[in-house]
Design a protein around this motif. Structure first.
Motif, PDB file in Angstrom:
ATOM      1  N   MET A   1       1.807   7.050  -0.294  1.00 28.15           N
ATOM      2  CA  MET A   1       2.881   6.470   0.486  1.00 28.15           C
ATOM      3  C   MET A   1       2.312   5.288   1.265  1.00 28.15           C
ATOM      4  O   MET A   1       1.268   5.394   1.905  1.00 28.15           O
ATOM      5  N   ALA A   2       2.975   4.166   1.226  1.00 30.82           N
ATOM      6  CA  ALA A   2       2.508   2.955   1.908  1.00 30.82           C
ATOM      7  C   ALA A   2       2.367   3.187   3.411  1.00 30.82           C
ATOM      8  O   ALA A   2       3.047   4.038   3.990  1.00 30.82           O
ATOM      9  N   ALA A   3       1.466   2.439   4.012  1.00 30.44           N
ATOM     10  CA  ALA A   3       1.271   2.462   5.459  1.00 30.44           C
ATOM     11  C   ALA A   3       1.258   1.016   5.941  1.00 30.44           C
ATOM     12  O   ALA A   3       0.842   0.107   5.213  1.00 30.44           O
ATOM     13  N   TYR A   4       1.722   0.827   7.162  1.00 30.05           N
ATOM     14  CA  TYR A   4       1.887  -0.509   7.709  1.00 30.05           C
ATOM     15  C   TYR A   4       1.130  -0.655   9.022  1.00 30.05           C
ATOM     16  O   TYR A   4       1.271   0.177   9.916  1.00 30.05           O
ATOM     17  N   LEU A   5       0.341  -1.703   9.120  1.00 27.89           N
ATOM     18  CA  LEU A   5      -0.313  -2.058  10.369  1.00 27.89           C
ATOM     19  C   LEU A   5       0.570  -3.095  11.041  1.00 27.89           C
ATOM     20  O   LEU A   5       0.982  -4.074  10.407  1.00 27.89           O
ATOM     21  N   ILE A   6       0.889  -2.861  12.299  1.00 27.06           N
ATOM     22  CA  ILE A   6       1.707  -3.790  13.073  1.00 27.06           C
ATOM     23  C   ILE A   6       0.890  -4.216  14.281  1.00 27.06           C
ATOM     24  O   ILE A   6       0.444  -3.369  15.063  1.00 27.06           O
ATOM     25  N   ALA A   7       0.673  -5.507  14.420  1.00 25.52           N
ATOM     26  CA  ALA A   7      -0.148  -6.024  15.512  1.00 25.52           C
ATOM     27  C   ALA A   7       0.609  -7.098  16.272  1.00 25.52           C
ATOM     28  O   ALA A   7       1.252  -7.963  15.675  1.00 25.52           O
TER      29      ALA A   7
ATOM     30  N   LEU B   1       3.091 -11.880  15.907  1.00 26.70           N
ATOM     31  CA  LEU B   1       3.331 -10.577  15.295  1.00 26.70           C
ATOM     32  C   LEU B   1       2.854 -10.598  13.845  1.00 26.70           C
ATOM     33  O   LEU B   1       3.164 -11.530  13.094  1.00 26.70           O
ATOM     34  N   VAL B   2       2.089  -9.565  13.480  1.00 26.97           N
ATOM     35  CA  VAL B   2       1.529  -9.459  12.133  1.00 26.97           C
ATOM     36  C   VAL B   2       1.879  -8.085  11.573  1.00 26.97           C
ATOM     37  O   VAL B   2       1.742  -7.073  12.270  1.00 26.97           O
ATOM     38  N   ILE B   3       2.328  -8.054  10.317  1.00 24.87           N
ATOM     39  CA  ILE B   3       2.605  -6.791   9.628  1.00 24.87           C
ATOM     40  C   ILE B   3       1.872  -6.843   8.288  1.00 24.87           C
ATOM     41  O   ILE B   3       2.057  -7.789   7.511  1.00 24.87           O
ATOM     42  N   ILE B   4       1.042  -5.817   8.054  1.00 20.74           N
ATOM     43  CA  ILE B   4       0.260  -5.746   6.821  1.00 20.74           C
ATOM     44  C   ILE B   4       0.556  -4.412   6.146  1.00 20.74           C
ATOM     45  O   ILE B   4       0.495  -3.356   6.784  1.00 20.74           O
ATOM     46  N   GLU B   5       0.869  -4.464   4.867  1.00 21.24           N
ATOM     47  CA  GLU B   5       1.118  -3.249   4.090  1.00 21.24           C
ATOM     48  C   GLU B   5      -0.158  -2.842   3.358  1.00 21.24           C
ATOM     49  O   GLU B   5      -0.819  -3.686   2.753  1.00 21.24           O
TER      50      GLU B   5
ATOM     51  N   ALA C   1      -0.233   1.768  13.576  1.00 25.26           N
ATOM     52  CA  ALA C   1      -0.058   1.991  12.142  1.00 25.26           C
ATOM     53  C   ALA C   1       1.043   3.018  11.968  1.00 25.26           C
ATOM     54  O   ALA C   1       1.175   3.942  12.771  1.00 25.26           O
ATOM     55  N   VAL C   2       1.840   2.824  10.930  1.00 23.84           N
ATOM     56  CA  VAL C   2       2.941   3.746  10.664  1.00 23.84           C
ATOM     57  C   VAL C   2       3.031   3.943   9.153  1.00 23.84           C
ATOM     58  O   VAL C   2       2.862   2.996   8.377  1.00 23.84           O
ATOM     59  N   GLU C   3       3.280   5.203   8.749  1.00 19.97           N
ATOM     60  CA  GLU C   3       3.502   5.479   7.349  1.00 19.97           C
ATOM     61  C   GLU C   3       4.909   5.079   6.953  1.00 19.97           C
ATOM     62  O   GLU C   3       5.851   5.246   7.738  1.00 19.97           O
ATOM     63  N   GLY C   4       5.038   4.581   5.746  1.00 21.70           N
ATOM     64  CA  GLY C   4       6.354   4.258   5.217  1.00 21.70           C
ATOM     65  C   GLY C   4       7.051   5.513   4.729  1.00 21.70           C
ATOM     66  O   GLY C   4       6.557   6.637   4.901  1.00 21.70           O
ATOM     67  N   ILE C   5       8.182   5.325   4.125  1.00 21.08           N
ATOM     68  CA  ILE C   5       8.922   6.465   3.579  1.00 21.08           C
ATOM     69  C   ILE C   5       8.682   6.550   2.082  1.00 21.08           C
ATOM     70  O   ILE C   5       8.408   5.550   1.408  1.00 21.08           O
ATOM     71  N   ALA C   6       8.783   7.758   1.556  1.00 23.26           N
ATOM     72  CA  ALA C   6       8.596   7.955   0.131  1.00 23.26           C
ATOM     73  C   ALA C   6       9.737   7.278  -0.617  1.00 23.26           C
ATOM     74  O   ALA C   6      10.881   7.312  -0.163  1.00 23.26           O
ATOM     75  N   PRO C   7       9.437   6.664  -1.758  1.00 22.77           N
ATOM     76  CA  PRO C   7      10.512   6.044  -2.526  1.00 22.77           C
ATOM     77  C   PRO C   7      11.519   7.091  -3.008  1.00 22.77           C
ATOM     78  O   PRO C   7      11.152   8.231  -3.266  1.00 22.77           O
TER      79      PRO C   7
ATOM     80  N   ASP D   1      -1.787   3.140   1.467  1.00 20.22           N
ATOM     81  CA  ASP D   1      -1.621   4.407   2.168  1.00 20.22           C
ATOM     82  C   ASP D   1      -2.403   4.345   3.474  1.00 20.22           C
ATOM     83  O   ASP D   1      -3.150   3.399   3.722  1.00 20.22           O
ATOM     84  N   MET D   2      -2.227   5.375   4.317  1.00 19.29           N
ATOM     85  CA  MET D   2      -2.896   5.403   5.616  1.00 19.29           C
ATOM     86  C   MET D   2      -4.413   5.469   5.455  1.00 19.29           C
ATOM     87  O   MET D   2      -5.152   4.893   6.251  1.00 19.29           O
TER      88      MET D   2
END
Length: 100
Positions: free
Chosen positions: A1-7, A54-58, A91-97, A61-62
């Motif tokens: 599952m994708a994870a996103y870094l938000i800075a 603001l930066v968002i990186i995919e 960091a936040v996990e995305g949702i499952a497709p 996974d975590m």
């Protein structure tokens, strides 16, 4: 599952931060990271948040995100960022497709 870094990055020394900005993408890419947003225009719809850069990186996974953040290659760049910016990072996990 994708994870996103938000800075949210408040640059305090642009000359020093430039080195970080130039070198960090290659380290993220080696861990499967890709930019979704990087310093573009922001608009606050609710609340009192006033983001700076603001930066968002995919990441895939975590585990990949954490491996990048804790990697020796990024440690050197973190030190540069600490000297040249005040940053809030989550960091936040995305949702499952959806199936099918």
């Amino acid at each position: 599952m994708a994870a996103y870094l938000i800075a949210d990055v408040d640059i305090t020394d642009a000359a020093v931060f430039e080195q970080y900005r130039r070198e960090v993408p290659a380290t993220e890419e080696r861990h499967g990271g890709r930019y979704l947003a990087r310093g573009g225009t922001t608009r606050v719809f609710e609340g009192d948040w006033e983001p700076h850069r603001l930066v968002i990186i995919e990441f895939p996974d975590m585990a990949s995100l954490a491996a990048w953040y804790d990697s020796p290659e990024y440690e050197r760049l973190k030190a540069i960022r600490f000297r040249s910016a005040n940053t809030r990072i989550i960091a936040v996990e995305g949702i499952a497709p959806a199936p099918g």
